[in-house]
Design an enzyme around this catalytic site. Structure first.
Site, PDB file in Angstrom:
ATOM      1  N   ASP A   1      18.208  -4.420  29.001  1.00  0.00           N
ATOM      2  CA  ASP A   1      17.410  -4.662  30.314  1.00  0.00           C
ATOM      3  C   ASP A   1      16.150  -3.596  30.403  1.00  0.00           C
ATOM      4  OD1 ASP A   1      19.658  -6.106  31.178  1.00  0.00           O
ATOM      5  OD2 ASP A   1      21.015  -4.094  31.208  1.00  0.00           O
TER       6      ASP A   1
ATOM      7  N   GLY B   1      13.456  -5.199  30.342  1.00  0.00           N
ATOM      8  CA  GLY B   1      12.350  -6.230  30.505  1.00  0.00           C
ATOM      9  C   GLY B   1      11.812  -7.178  29.700  1.00  0.00           C
ATOM     10  N   LYS B   2      12.824  -7.355  28.463  1.00  0.00           N
ATOM     11  CA  LYS B   2      12.414  -8.423  27.610  1.00  0.00           C
ATOM     12  C   LYS B   2      11.977  -9.708  28.087  1.00  0.00           C
ATOM     13  CE  LYS B   2      16.132  -7.444  25.417  1.00  0.00           C
ATOM     14  NZ  LYS B   2      16.575  -6.309  26.145  1.00  0.00           N
TER      15      LYS B   2
ATOM     16  N   HIS C   1      18.252 -12.438  30.965  1.00  0.00           N
ATOM     17  CA  HIS C   1      16.792 -12.172  30.906  1.00  0.00           C
ATOM     18  C   HIS C   1      16.535 -12.812  32.074  1.00  0.00           C
ATOM     19  CE1 HIS C   1      16.219 -11.263  26.305  1.00  0.00           C
ATOM     20  NE2 HIS C   1      17.233 -10.588  26.964  1.00  0.00           N
TER      21      HIS C   1
ATOM     22  N   THR D   1      30.972  -7.013  28.907  1.00  0.00           N
ATOM     23  CA  THR D   1      30.601  -8.051  29.975  1.00  0.00           C
ATOM     24  C   THR D   1      31.668  -9.204  29.869  1.00  0.00           C
ATOM     25  OG1 THR D   1      29.372  -9.221  28.405  1.00  0.00           O
ATOM     26  CG2 THR D   1      28.091  -7.574  29.512  1.00  0.00           C
TER      27      THR D   1
ATOM     28  N   THR E   1      27.766  -3.524  21.617  1.00  0.00           N
ATOM     29  CA  THR E   1      27.924  -4.905  21.621  1.00  0.00           C
ATOM     30  C   THR E   1      28.562  -5.573  20.254  1.00  0.00           C
ATOM     31  OG1 THR E   1      27.169  -7.177  22.312  1.00  0.00           O
ATOM     32  CG2 THR E   1      25.770  -5.881  21.040  1.00  0.00           C
TER      33      THR E   1
ATOM     34  N   THR F   1      26.482  -9.398  34.999  1.00  0.00           N
ATOM     35  CA  THR F   1      28.037  -9.051  35.808  1.00  0.00           C
ATOM     36  C   THR F   1      27.627  -8.227  36.965  1.00  0.00           C
ATOM     37  OG1 THR F   1      27.645  -6.906  34.732  1.00  0.00           O
ATOM     38  CG2 THR F   1      28.783  -8.322  33.531  1.00  0.00           C
TER      39      THR F   1
ATOM     40  N   ARG G   1      23.738  -0.336  37.267  1.00  0.00           N
ATOM     41  CA  ARG G   1      23.336   0.242  35.916  1.00  0.00           C
ATOM     42  C   ARG G   1      23.246   1.697  36.299  1.00  0.00           C
ATOM     43  NH1 ARG G   1      18.541  -4.245  35.121  1.00  0.00           N
ATOM     44  NH2 ARG G   1      19.974  -5.745  34.347  1.00  0.00           N
TER      45      ARG G   1
ATOM     46  N   ASP H   1       5.367   1.001  37.614  1.00  0.00           N
ATOM     47  CA  ASP H   1       5.037   1.022  39.027  1.00  0.00           C
ATOM     48  C   ASP H   1       6.555   1.917  39.627  1.00  0.00           C
ATOM     49  OD1 ASP H   1       6.455  -1.413  38.056  1.00  0.00           O
ATOM     50  OD2 ASP H   1       6.887  -1.658  40.320  1.00  0.00           O
TER      51      ASP H   1
HETATM   52  P1  IMP Z   1      29.858  -6.986  25.176  1.00  0.00           P
HETATM   53  O1  IMP Z   1      28.886  -7.100  24.127  1.00  0.00           O
HETATM   54  O2  IMP Z   1      29.671  -8.024  26.302  1.00  0.00           O
HETATM   55  O3  IMP Z   1      31.236  -6.936  24.639  1.00  0.00           O
HETATM   56  O4  IMP Z   1      29.520  -5.612  25.987  1.00  0.00           O
HETATM   57  C1  IMP Z   1      29.707  -4.344  25.251  1.00  0.00           C
HETATM   58  C2  IMP Z   1      28.689  -3.282  25.731  1.00  0.00           C
HETATM   59  O5  IMP Z   1      27.287  -3.610  25.814  1.00  0.00           O
HETATM   60  C3  IMP Z   1      29.019  -3.215  27.284  1.00  0.00           C
HETATM   61  O6  IMP Z   1      28.581  -1.836  27.737  1.00  0.00           O
HETATM   62  C4  IMP Z   1      28.140  -3.954  27.999  1.00  0.00           C
HETATM   63  O7  IMP Z   1      27.564  -3.523  29.212  1.00  0.00           O
HETATM   64  C5  IMP Z   1      26.760  -3.844  27.003  1.00  0.00           C
HETATM   65  N1  IMP Z   1      25.900  -5.057  26.954  1.00  0.00           N
HETATM   66  C6  IMP Z   1      26.265  -6.431  26.642  1.00  0.00           C
HETATM   67  N2  IMP Z   1      25.136  -7.132  26.608  1.00  0.00           N
HETATM   68  C7  IMP Z   1      24.310  -6.449  27.237  1.00  0.00           C
HETATM   69  C8  IMP Z   1      22.986  -6.838  27.923  1.00  0.00           C
HETATM   70  O8  IMP Z   1      22.423  -7.869  27.598  1.00  0.00           O
HETATM   71  N3  IMP Z   1      22.398  -5.969  28.622  1.00  0.00           N
HETATM   72  C9  IMP Z   1      22.890  -4.520  28.980  1.00  0.00           C
HETATM   73  N4  IMP Z   1      24.021  -4.065  28.325  1.00  0.00           N
HETATM   74  C10 IMP Z   1      24.851  -5.316  27.642  1.00  0.00           C
HETATM   75 MG    MG Z   2      19.685  -7.781  30.954  1.00  0.00          MG
END
Ligand code: IMP
Ligand code: MG
Length: 337
Positions: free
Chosen positions: A12, A14-15, A41, A122, A189, A249, A253, A281
């Site tokens: 998150d 900002g990719k 994204h 997630t 993840t 989700t 955050r 900003d």
């Molecule tokens: P999972 O990969 O969905 O099992 O999540 C594992 C951890 O990575 C959790 O803390 C999620 O909130 C975090 N997570 C997974 N994908 C993202 C993402 O795209 N952005 C931010 N956090 C993520």
């Molecule tokens: Mg994201």
């Protein structure tokens, strides 16, 4: 020319914004979205919003071929919905060996107390599908007749494009410290999320990479469980305008100030050559929407220049608002364009 975009914190950063901007100005022949559908994204362009989980945010450039690589994991419903929303029919290529997540994977994760309670997953089925891939029983794109017309060989397509001197933009997902290997295990993840992992997902070797752009937000956010150095209370974050909700989700955050230590480690782990800095900003409200370096408030310029000294790489892209065009592009000043 191969450019890799990678997240420098916990996702998150900002990719999507950075990839959409580079799509518009660099006009890549091929735009590849790596990773899986747990990552969202966001692209905002001229009043429209897209939240993408499987197609590249560089879709705004209508001539880019949009690839999903063999190491990625997607879902058929998400894929078809995004093809519709982005008007991308006819230019999407799914590699034969891309992993397909099924309903069963999602259900498996929902039943896991460990994933929901301890890790804060997630619950999009990505980890369960990864486990099946490792156990060599996951169904791949080539097993689904509905994908027949979209299938292709991503490694061949990409390597041949590079041989011809074409431009390839690789959009990584999540962030360095969510990496299965380099992150805050077990609060990570199910995959590696560093630049090397993304090119491996595609089938491109490390010597073909020209630039690695690590994306940092001007502050840090994290969803789910796990350490977050310097975390600030929600009400304080609210006052600073730093409260955000996760795009997949909808969860709140968690927030912390920018960390030079984490950023430096991310630069090392990704061999980043440039940094993109987003949401400047929020720290400096007068920076909003500015597109020229000289028009940034003086304090913002000072903050960024001091950061560059500490990081040892140039901050070439500075994002000043949510629209894809709200960007200060300093690559020419640095001789990188
Ligand atoms: P999972 O990969 O969905 O099992 O999540 C594992 C951890 O990575 C959790 O803390 C999620 O909130 C975090 N997570 C997974 N994908 C993202 C993402 O795209 N952005 C931010 N956090 C993520
Ligand atoms: Mg994201």
């Amino acid at each position: 020319m191969l450019v890799v975009i990678v997240g420098g914190f916990f996702g998150d950063e900002g990719k999507g914004k950075v990839a959409s901007y580079l799509g518009l100005v660099d006009r890549p022949d091929i735009a590849i979205r790596c990773g899986a559908v747990n990552a969202g994204h966001t692209v905002v362009y001229r009043g429209r919003i897209w939240k993408l989980r499987t197609l590249s945010s560089a879709f705004l450039y209508e001539r880019a071929r949009l690839l999903i690589p063999p190491g990625a994991l997607t879902r058929l419903d998400v894929l078809f919905k995004e093809i519709d929303e982005t008007n991308a029919r006819g230019r999407v290529v799914v590699d034969y060996r891309t992993g397909i997540i099924s309903e069963e994977h999602v259900n498996m994760e929902r039943r896991s107390q460990h994933l929901s309670g301890v890790i804060g997953s997630t619950l999009q089925g990505v980890g369960a599908a990864m486990a099946d891939r490792v156990l060599r029983r996951l169904k791949l794109a080539e097993d689904y007749p509905v994908l027949k017309d979209m299938l292709g060989d991503a490694p061949n397509i990409v390597n041949e494009a590079l041989d011809k001197g074409q431009k390839v933009l690789v959009e990584g997902t999540q962030g360095t410290f969510l990496s299965l290997y380099h992150g805050t295990y077990p609060y990570v993840t199910s995959r590696d999320t560093t630049a090397s992992a993304f090119i491996s997902e595609i089938g491109v070797g490390p010597k073909r990479v020209d630039e690695v752009i690590v994306v940092f937000k001007s502050y840090i956010t994290r969803v789910g469980k796990g350490p977050l150095p310097g975390e600030i209370p929600v009400d304080e974050a609210e006052k600073k305008g730093m409260v955000e909700r996760a795009s997949v989700t909808g969860r709140l955050r968690r927030v912390a100030p920018f960390s030079v230590d984490l950023a430096r480690r991310a630069i090392v782990l990704n061999s980043a050559t440039q940094a993109a800095l987003t949401k400047i900003d929020i720290l400096f409200p007068e920076a909003r929407g500015v597109k020229e370096w000289n028009k940034l408030p003086k304090e913002a310029r000072k903050w960024i220049e001091e950061l560059e000294d500490k990081l040892g790489i140039p901050v070439t892209l500075v994002s000043t608002g949510e629209d894809s065009e709200h960007m200060i592009d300093r690559r020419r000043d640095y001789g990188l364009l």
